[in-house]
Design an enzyme around this catalytic site. Sequence first.
Site, PDB file in Angstrom:
ATOM      1  N   GLY A   1       0.834  -1.206   0.000  1.00  9.60           N
ATOM      2  CA  GLY A   1       0.000   0.000   0.000  1.00  9.60           C
ATOM      3  C   GLY A   1       0.863   1.249   0.000  1.00  9.60           C
ATOM      4  O   GLY A   1       1.852   1.319   0.718  1.00  9.60           O
TER       5      GLY A   1
ATOM      6  N   ARG B   1       0.999  -5.104  -5.230  1.00  9.91           N
ATOM      7  CA  ARG B   1       1.204  -6.234  -4.313  1.00  9.91           C
ATOM      8  C   ARG B   1       1.444  -7.438  -5.230  1.00  9.91           C
ATOM      9  O   ARG B   1       0.504  -8.049  -5.730  1.00  9.91           O
ATOM     10  CB  ARG B   1      -0.029  -6.438  -3.431  1.00  9.91           C
ATOM     11  CG  ARG B   1      -0.432  -5.186  -2.610  1.00  9.91           C
ATOM     12  CD  ARG B   1      -1.489  -5.513  -1.592  1.00  9.91           C
ATOM     13  NE  ARG B   1      -2.259  -4.370  -1.111  1.00  9.91           N
ATOM     14  CZ  ARG B   1      -1.963  -3.620  -0.048  1.00  9.91           C
ATOM     15  NH1 ARG B   1      -0.901  -3.880   0.655  1.00  9.91           N
ATOM     16  NH2 ARG B   1      -2.740  -2.627   0.315  1.00  9.91           N
TER      17      ARG B   1
ATOM     18  N   ASP C   1       5.471  -5.367   5.716  1.00 14.98           N
ATOM     19  CA  ASP C   1       6.109  -6.665   6.006  1.00 14.98           C
ATOM     20  C   ASP C   1       6.198  -7.579   4.767  1.00 14.98           C
ATOM     21  O   ASP C   1       7.167  -8.326   4.619  1.00 14.98           O
ATOM     22  CB  ASP C   1       5.455  -7.371   7.194  1.00 14.98           C
ATOM     23  CG  ASP C   1       3.953  -7.463   7.092  1.00 14.98           C
ATOM     24  OD1 ASP C   1       3.401  -7.030   6.062  1.00 14.98           O
ATOM     25  OD2 ASP C   1       3.325  -7.986   8.035  1.00 14.98           O
TER      26      ASP C   1
ATOM     27  N   ASP D   1      -0.141   2.389   8.417  1.00 13.44           N
ATOM     28  CA  ASP D   1      -0.696   1.639   9.540  1.00 13.44           C
ATOM     29  C   ASP D   1       0.150   1.664  10.821  1.00 13.44           C
ATOM     30  O   ASP D   1      -0.352   1.358  11.890  1.00 13.44           O
ATOM     31  CB  ASP D   1      -0.899   0.170   9.139  1.00 13.44           C
ATOM     32  CG  ASP D   1      -1.814   0.028   7.940  1.00 13.44           C
ATOM     33  OD1 ASP D   1      -2.642   0.935   7.734  1.00 13.44           O
ATOM     34  OD2 ASP D   1      -1.701  -0.974   7.214  1.00 13.44           O
TER      35      ASP D   1
ATOM     36  N   ASP E   1       2.177  -0.525  11.659  1.00 19.99           N
ATOM     37  CA  ASP E   1       1.955  -1.874  12.204  1.00 19.99           C
ATOM     38  C   ASP E   1       3.169  -2.786  12.054  1.00 19.99           C
ATOM     39  O   ASP E   1       3.038  -4.005  12.042  1.00 19.99           O
ATOM     40  CB  ASP E   1       0.739  -2.511  11.511  1.00 19.99           C
ATOM     41  CG  ASP E   1       0.958  -2.714  10.020  1.00 19.99           C
ATOM     42  OD1 ASP E   1       1.899  -2.108   9.461  1.00 19.99           O
ATOM     43  OD2 ASP E   1       0.198  -3.477   9.412  1.00 19.99           O
TER      44      ASP E   1
ATOM     45  N   THR F   1       4.235   2.545   5.494  1.00 25.80           N
ATOM     46  CA  THR F   1       2.813   2.194   5.546  1.00 25.80           C
ATOM     47  C   THR F   1       2.120   3.127   6.521  1.00 25.80           C
ATOM     48  O   THR F   1       2.695   3.467   7.571  1.00 25.80           O
ATOM     49  CB  THR F   1       2.574   0.728   5.978  1.00 25.80           C
ATOM     50  OG1 THR F   1       1.206   0.590   6.388  1.00 25.80           O
ATOM     51  CG2 THR F   1       3.449   0.281   7.125  1.00 25.80           C
TER      52      THR F   1
ATOM     53  N   ARG G   1      -5.326  -1.644   9.064  1.00 19.54           N
ATOM     54  CA  ARG G   1      -5.310  -3.107   8.948  1.00 19.54           C
ATOM     55  C   ARG G   1      -5.622  -3.704  10.318  1.00 19.54           C
ATOM     56  O   ARG G   1      -6.599  -3.285  10.929  1.00 19.54           O
ATOM     57  CB  ARG G   1      -3.958  -3.579   8.410  1.00 19.54           C
ATOM     58  CG  ARG G   1      -4.030  -4.838   7.579  1.00 19.54           C
ATOM     59  CD  ARG G   1      -2.689  -5.132   6.961  1.00 19.54           C
ATOM     60  NE  ARG G   1      -2.449  -4.325   5.779  1.00 19.54           N
ATOM     61  CZ  ARG G   1      -2.920  -4.622   4.570  1.00 19.54           C
ATOM     62  NH1 ARG G   1      -3.633  -5.686   4.372  1.00 19.54           N
ATOM     63  NH2 ARG G   1      -2.663  -3.851   3.538  1.00 19.54           N
TER      64      ARG G   1
END
Length: 353
Positions: free
Chosen positions: A14, A75, A106, A130, A132, A128, A174
């Site tokens: 993303g 992706r 990741d 996120d 995360d 990202t 996410r």
Amino acid sequence: MTKFRRIGVLTSGGDAPGMNAAVRAVTRAALARGVEVMGIYNGYDGLMYDDMKLFHMRDVSNIISRGGTVLYSARAVEFKTEEGMAKAIAVCKKNQIDGIVAIGGDGTFRGATDLSIRGIPCIGIPGTIDNDISSTDYTIGFDTAMNTVLELIDKLRDTCESHARCNVVEVMGRAAGDIALQTGLATGAIAIAVREIPFDEEDALERMIKARKNGKRNFIVIVAEGKENFAEGFAKRIEEKTGIETRFTRFGHVQRGGCPTLKDRATASLMGKFAVDELLAGKSNLVVCERNGSIVSMDIGFALTVDKLFKGNLSEEQIAKIPPEEFAKMKAICDERAARKMLIYETAKEIGN
Ligand code: F6P
């Protein structure tokens, strides 16, 4: 040690605001050291299908302030196969690419590891919205996305106040609740629901009823998308159980766009330059991380395991195989991260009334 003549840079997964600043930093830092840079388009797809261009200084001019990624992103499913990997390595050889800086999440780092163990040194940069990636305190794009959310919630707050309403807002991230937690704290949300912290719905409803009795007109509730199938239903339950008219809003992909903030441009610039330094120093299979305010690097395998540990994706058997010293380090990173999230959650709850 490899004598680097040319490196590649790509963005994958993303997109995130600040990726362009990272591409610029990688390009400029490499060129400053006499190393050529190949801009690879569409992530690992471009690496497999030879979609790339030799970058000059001016190819990255005026992109530091632009959202999205000038290298585009994808992706790449085929890249995960042996055939895909073989294509990518052949393209690297053909184009004399001696190493790669891969910017993404990741999935991007797993690809970087696969290339590294097949002889193409790679350094990952976390990009990202996120936030995360558990090995790093910060991922490029997070701050811009949060500021976008902030601006939109401030607007929602205005209309909620006029109509004495509640708005339940679902934000991206996410499985991670980082965007929800930080923006909930920063907008004074009455409640924040994320996947990683148990949510006491009754308590939230009671607090809303009490606040309404005390004259509060507007209410903002923030739900992380990771708390699946929750936000819309919760909006209905709020209206039924508190009598407060409630709307549901999902911000969606607007959170991924826009000019990067100072934090994202600066972090991307530092990480981009650092990644080039690491690569040219002969290092490989590392991810650049921000830890306690410093830019450092970490083995990708270690970083991905920390991430799995934090997200509860490791079996007892897998945990038992990790050497105790390494496990202690991983656990410390996870505990710190969980404590930071909990502090934000508790603080927001206490002062969000
Ligand atoms: O990882 C960034 C992110 O925007 C997540 O917050 C979201 O869950 C996902 O990507 C959306 O993916 P896509 O752009 O493929 O719909």
